[in-house]
Design an enzyme around this catalytic site. Structure first.
Site, short mmCIF file in Angstrom:
data_model
loop_
_atom_site.label_atom_id
_atom_site.label_comp_id
_atom_site.label_asym_id
_atom_site.label_seq_id
_atom_site.Cartn_x
_atom_site.Cartn_y
_atom_site.Cartn_z
CB SER A 59 -0.96 0.00 1.20
OG SER A 59 -2.06 -0.85 0.93
CE LYS A 62 -4.42 1.78 -1.42
NZ LYS A 62 -3.70 0.54 -1.12
CB SER A 119 -4.74 1.45 2.88
OG SER A 119 -3.84 1.02 1.88
#
Length: 204
Positions: A59, A62, A119
């Site tokens: 993640s 991101k 997330s």
């Protein structure tokens, strides 16, 4: 002496623990941990371990998606209240996500907050598709912009980080550089990373 923002620090540490747990469960004697701590004012590295070793970013990818969104907003190419359509591809992403359905829409603000606070993989996919037409096209923008920022050993494959580790790779050093770039380039928006929650109202 200030070090990199605690939000990013927690994310990096969590990712390292996850990689270590997987390796240990497979019978490996030691965890494969990578980390780096630096002074954000000077860029001086205060400590590191395997900072140049490549791993799947998960993640943390991101962060680059958010960087590109912030950049588009500041350049007037994207608005906080712009509506983003949810495709079947975005809706099909595994948790964590906002549980959006195909055909629903969310605002850019909701997508950014969803990525930062929980997330959200569906929000990341949706904003990538909205900005570049497809996840793959957006990933190419991520990698290109990352190179310009100094991420020399990072290859992105999609906006969320959900991918096989052989096709999406980064290093602790590159993620530290990206964290510094977010704080340096978007000082007015960087506080969003400190929010513990957000109110979400999707529209269909």
């Amino acid at each position: 002496m200030p070090v990199i923002d605690m939000w990013l620090g927690r994310k990096v540490f969590a990712a390292s623990l996850a990689m270590g747990a997987v390796l240990l469960s497979a019978g490996t004697a030691t965890a494969d941990v990578s980390w780096l701590v630096l002074d954000t004012q000077t860029g001086t590295v205060l400590g590191h371990e395997n900072a140049g070793k490549r791993h799947a970013p998960a993640s943390l990818a991101k962060l680059m998606t958010i960087y590109l969104a912030f950049e588009a907003i500041e350049r007037g190419k994207l608005g906080w209240d712009d509506e983003i359509a949810i495709s079947k591809n975005a809706a099909a992403k595994i948790p964590m996500k906002l549980w959006l359905k195909p055909g629903e829409t969310i605002s850019v603000r909701e997508a950014v907050n969803g990525m930062i606070v929980i997330s959200a993989n569906d929000a990341a996919a949706a904003i990538g598709e909205h900005m570049a037409g497809s996840e793959a096209a957006f990933a190419r923008l991520m990698t290109k912009r990352g190179r310009q920022l100094g991420l020399r050993n990072t290859i992105f494959a999609n906006p969320s980080g959900l991918t096989d580790r052989t096709s999406q790779l980064t290093t602790a050093r590159d993620m530290a550089v990206l964290g510094m770039a977010l704080e340096r380039d978007f000082p007015k928006l960087f506080g969003l990373f400190s929010q513990p929650s957000f109110v979400f109202h999707a529209s269909g």
